[in-house]
Design a protein around this motif. Structure first.
Motif, PDB file in Angstrom:
ATOM      1  N   SER A  67      -0.493  -2.294  14.345  1.00 28.40           N
ATOM      2  CA  SER A  67      -0.536  -1.930  12.932  1.00 28.40           C
ATOM      3  C   SER A  67      -1.582  -0.863  12.619  1.00 28.40           C
ATOM      4  O   SER A  67      -1.500  -0.212  11.586  1.00 28.40           O
ATOM      5  N   GLY A  68      -2.544  -0.637  13.485  1.00 28.38           N
ATOM      6  CA  GLY A  68      -3.644   0.283  13.205  1.00 28.38           C
ATOM      7  C   GLY A  68      -3.354   1.757  13.444  1.00 28.38           C
ATOM      8  O   GLY A  68      -2.203   2.182  13.430  1.00 28.38           O
ATOM      9  N   HIS A  69      -4.428   2.530  13.665  1.00 26.62           N
ATOM     10  CA  HIS A  69      -4.301   3.995  13.709  1.00 26.62           C
ATOM     11  C   HIS A  69      -3.496   4.495  14.906  1.00 26.62           C
ATOM     12  O   HIS A  69      -2.994   5.607  14.892  1.00 26.62           O
ATOM     13  N   LYS A  70      -3.373   3.664  15.957  1.00 30.35           N
ATOM     14  CA  LYS A  70      -2.555   4.073  17.105  1.00 30.35           C
ATOM     15  C   LYS A  70      -1.118   3.604  16.952  1.00 30.35           C
ATOM     16  O   LYS A  70      -0.295   3.830  17.834  1.00 30.35           O
ATOM     17  N   GLN A  91       2.244   6.481   9.577  1.00 26.24           N
ATOM     18  CA  GLN A  91       2.222   6.783   8.134  1.00 26.24           C
ATOM     19  C   GLN A  91       1.429   8.048   7.846  1.00 26.24           C
ATOM     20  O   GLN A  91       1.807   8.845   6.995  1.00 26.24           O
ATOM     21  N   MET A  92       0.311   8.221   8.587  1.00 27.98           N
ATOM     22  CA  MET A  92      -0.479   9.442   8.412  1.00 27.98           C
ATOM     23  C   MET A  92       0.350  10.669   8.788  1.00 27.98           C
ATOM     24  O   MET A  92       0.342  11.682   8.071  1.00 27.98           O
ATOM     25  N   MET A  93       1.081  10.574   9.910  1.00 25.99           N
ATOM     26  CA  MET A  93       1.921  11.699  10.339  1.00 25.99           C
ATOM     27  C   MET A  93       2.970  12.010   9.269  1.00 25.99           C
ATOM     28  O   MET A  93       3.291  13.175   9.022  1.00 25.99           O
ATOM     29  N   ILE A  95       2.653  11.494   6.034  1.00 27.26           N
ATOM     30  CA  ILE A  95       1.986  12.149   4.904  1.00 27.26           C
ATOM     31  C   ILE A  95       1.712  13.615   5.234  1.00 27.26           C
ATOM     32  O   ILE A  95       1.910  14.500   4.408  1.00 27.26           O
ATOM     33  N   THR A 124       9.162  15.335  17.192  1.00 23.99           N
ATOM     34  CA  THR A 124       8.037  14.871  16.385  1.00 23.99           C
ATOM     35  C   THR A 124       8.458  13.751  15.429  1.00 23.99           C
ATOM     36  O   THR A 124       7.732  12.768  15.255  1.00 23.99           O
ATOM     37  N   ARG A 148       8.760  10.565  17.450  1.00 18.85           N
ATOM     38  CA  ARG A 148       7.424  10.014  17.721  1.00 18.85           C
ATOM     39  C   ARG A 148       6.859   9.350  16.463  1.00 18.85           C
ATOM     40  O   ARG A 148       6.338   8.235  16.510  1.00 18.85           O
ATOM     41  N   ALA A 166      -0.102   2.650  11.071  1.00 16.77           N
ATOM     42  CA  ALA A 166      -0.885   3.486  10.162  1.00 16.77           C
ATOM     43  C   ALA A 166      -0.936   4.937  10.651  1.00 16.77           C
ATOM     44  O   ALA A 166      -0.907   5.874   9.850  1.00 16.77           O
ATOM     45  N   GLY A 167      -0.981   5.129  11.969  1.00 16.13           N
ATOM     46  CA  GLY A 167      -0.937   6.476  12.534  1.00 16.13           C
ATOM     47  C   GLY A 167       0.367   7.169  12.181  1.00 16.13           C
ATOM     48  O   GLY A 167       0.390   8.354  11.821  1.00 16.13           O
ATOM     49  N   CYS A 227      -0.748   6.756  -5.070  1.00 13.65           N
ATOM     50  CA  CYS A 227      -1.306   7.805  -4.201  1.00 13.65           C
ATOM     51  C   CYS A 227      -0.535   7.925  -2.890  1.00 13.65           C
ATOM     52  O   CYS A 227      -0.763   8.861  -2.124  1.00 13.65           O
ATOM     53  N   MET A 228       0.369   6.981  -2.631  1.00 10.81           N
ATOM     54  CA  MET A 228       1.188   7.062  -1.414  1.00 10.81           C
ATOM     55  C   MET A 228       2.611   7.471  -1.841  1.00 10.81           C
ATOM     56  O   MET A 228       2.801   8.571  -2.305  1.00 10.81           O
ATOM     57  N   HIS A 261       0.827  -1.208   0.000  1.00 13.53           N
ATOM     58  CA  HIS A 261       0.000   0.000   0.000  1.00 13.53           C
ATOM     59  C   HIS A 261       0.867   1.266   0.000  1.00 13.53           C
ATOM     60  O   HIS A 261       0.531   2.257  -0.642  1.00 13.53           O
TER      61      HIS A 261
END
Lengths: 304, 304
Positions: B156-159, B165-167, B169, B182, B185, B162-163, B96-97, B91
């Motif tokens: 692996s999830g939002h905490k 990876q969002m940071m 992006i 930062t 973290r 994936a969290g 798009c990533m 992914h």
């Protein structure tokens, strides 16, 4: 909700109840953090809270309660299943998949946020499902937790939902050669697998022994197929505004569907026959299964 | 493999062993079906079999064996963790990533197949991980299975991943404002969470009580950070051919990294200090932890 539920207050009340419960569960599971990952949780909330009919969680809860399990446990497991359903819709709507702009009457996630966030939010809801099922809140019994995980992961992966989606993509790429047998198999995976998992998860929470689940699985198989035939009929004849999504995409692409293969009248007759057959599988149950009976009827009579 | 492992035969042998075991496990878990979903399984196999260093599964297996657990059980759990790692790379590489064309020296999955297949193959490996952990082959003890699921899904999830990876992006979108705190973290989530899960899963299989896991978690935290600093150094100074992927993307985008914030020399010194600190956490263990010690050293000395 605008659902066609006249004279069917059992189902209407049942759905409204589970909709509230699932929205509340997602709300408490997904507090927005105060860091740079906030955007991810906001996207998860946008997709997961509000909008869905919550048919799958209602199935989990109803079956579990039929066998005396606690509602709280079943709702929590239903929330995990719904997280998988929602993640699959997010990824399905992506430009490289179905490229849809509208879902439940609002902008799809990648339209409201962006594609990268949509991929990650789908992935994170995917994890959330298993975080719920692996955690102690869903059941004090670790055997129940492990069985729930296995049932859901098997149903959503390459031997289930994702496998069906791949077959669907191959169908699109290679034209309209699929016959009724292949379309049936495809839909049994693509939509049937998660509906089957709903009933299975209810049975696991209700501690129904393996050999006592046959009629529940048969019910799930029949409503799954009826659901998809009804979906094809709605895609052919439905109202885009009521549906909250684009319709007639399959027909425009020349893709084989139950309706294109059977014709409108035969498809409708088949959907109704399947709903009756599904209800027949519940003969051993009393009024505690009325919600399942009402759902079977609703599935083929809904207008969205 | 072309890894820089001169004079380090313990680690070299340890990695080769787990590489064979993980390839064999994926091979037997993913037989290609004879229907239209074959393409999906072929894509999963393309991404999952061969290529990876398998550091995470080696961590699971080594920690589990340190506490007397069976290797078969640990390898199977390590395979689940690796499935999550592989799905995240698929992914991550999407247009798009990170929009990468090369991974482990071969075409990325969406280049070799197509984007829709890559999304679905990632999703299916994601499910495979939890199908493995929910099933009886990983452990006869349902408590172990449920705990493994919870540890991996949380990491692996939002905490977790994936969290992070969002940071990452958000950092790309909003420029190079991130400070060292930062970035630390972000990386603790993005790469550290799964390395932490590896050690945690080994401890769960080894039935290490909660209060006895502190030093293992500290080890994982230190090698996770050392790993990312070393990765930033490789991105700055490495050889694209050896790395098997495009380098210097972060610098070209003006993105803050450990190297851009600390400078090459300080970053290298910090990575080595973390590796020594990680080894220090293993003082209570004898030679059964030598592989973990060798890994800590390798992480900061590797050339790919």
């Amino acid at each position: 909700m605008g659902l066609k539920l006249a004279g069917d207050s059992i189902l209407s009340q049942g759905l409204q109840r589970i909709q509230r419960e699932i929205d509340d569960a997602f709300d408490s599971l997904l507090p927005v953090p105060e860091d740079n990952s906030a955007r991810l949780v906001e996207a998860m909330r946008y997709a997961a809270i509000g909008g869905g009919k919550r048919v799958r969680p209602m199935l989990v809860a109803t079956v579990a309660e039929m066998y005396g399990a606690s509602r709280a446990s079943a709702v929590y497991a239903g929330c995990a299943l719904e997280a998988i359903h929602v993640y699959s819709l997010i990824h399905d709507d992506l430009p490289c998949m179905d490229d849809d702009d509208l879902r439940h009457g609002k902008a799809t996630l990648h339209k409201e946020f962006d594609e990268a966030t949509a991929v990650l939010a789908g992935d994170s809801l995917h994890d959330l499902a298993f975080e719920i099922l692996g955690g102690r809140k869903v059941s004090e019994d670790p055997f129940v937790r492990a069985e729930l995980v296995h049932a859901l992961a098997s149903a959503s992966g390459h031997k289930g939902m994702a496998g069906g989606q791949m077959m669907d993509i191959v169908a699109e790429t290679e034209g309209k050669d699929f016959d009724l047998h292949t379309i049936t198999r495809l839909q049994q995976l693509k939509t049937g697998a998660l509906l089957g998992a709903a009933v299975e998860m209810g049975a696991i929470i209700g501690k129904v022994p393996e050999e006592g689940r046959g009629h529940l699985r048969a019910y799930a198989r029949d409503i799954g197929l009826a659901f998809q035939i009804a979906d094809d009929l709605l895609d052919e004849e439905g109202d885009e505004e009521k549906a909250g999504k684009a319709l007639r995409k399959d027909a425009d692409m020349g893709k084989a569907t139950f309706v294109s293969l059977m014709g409108v009248e035969d498809a409708r007759a088949q959907a109704h026959a399947l709903a009756q057959q599904a209800i027949g599988h519940l003969a051993q149950h009393g009024k505690e299964a009325d919600l399942l009976r009402a759902l079977a009827t609703f599935i083929v009579e809904r207008d969205r």
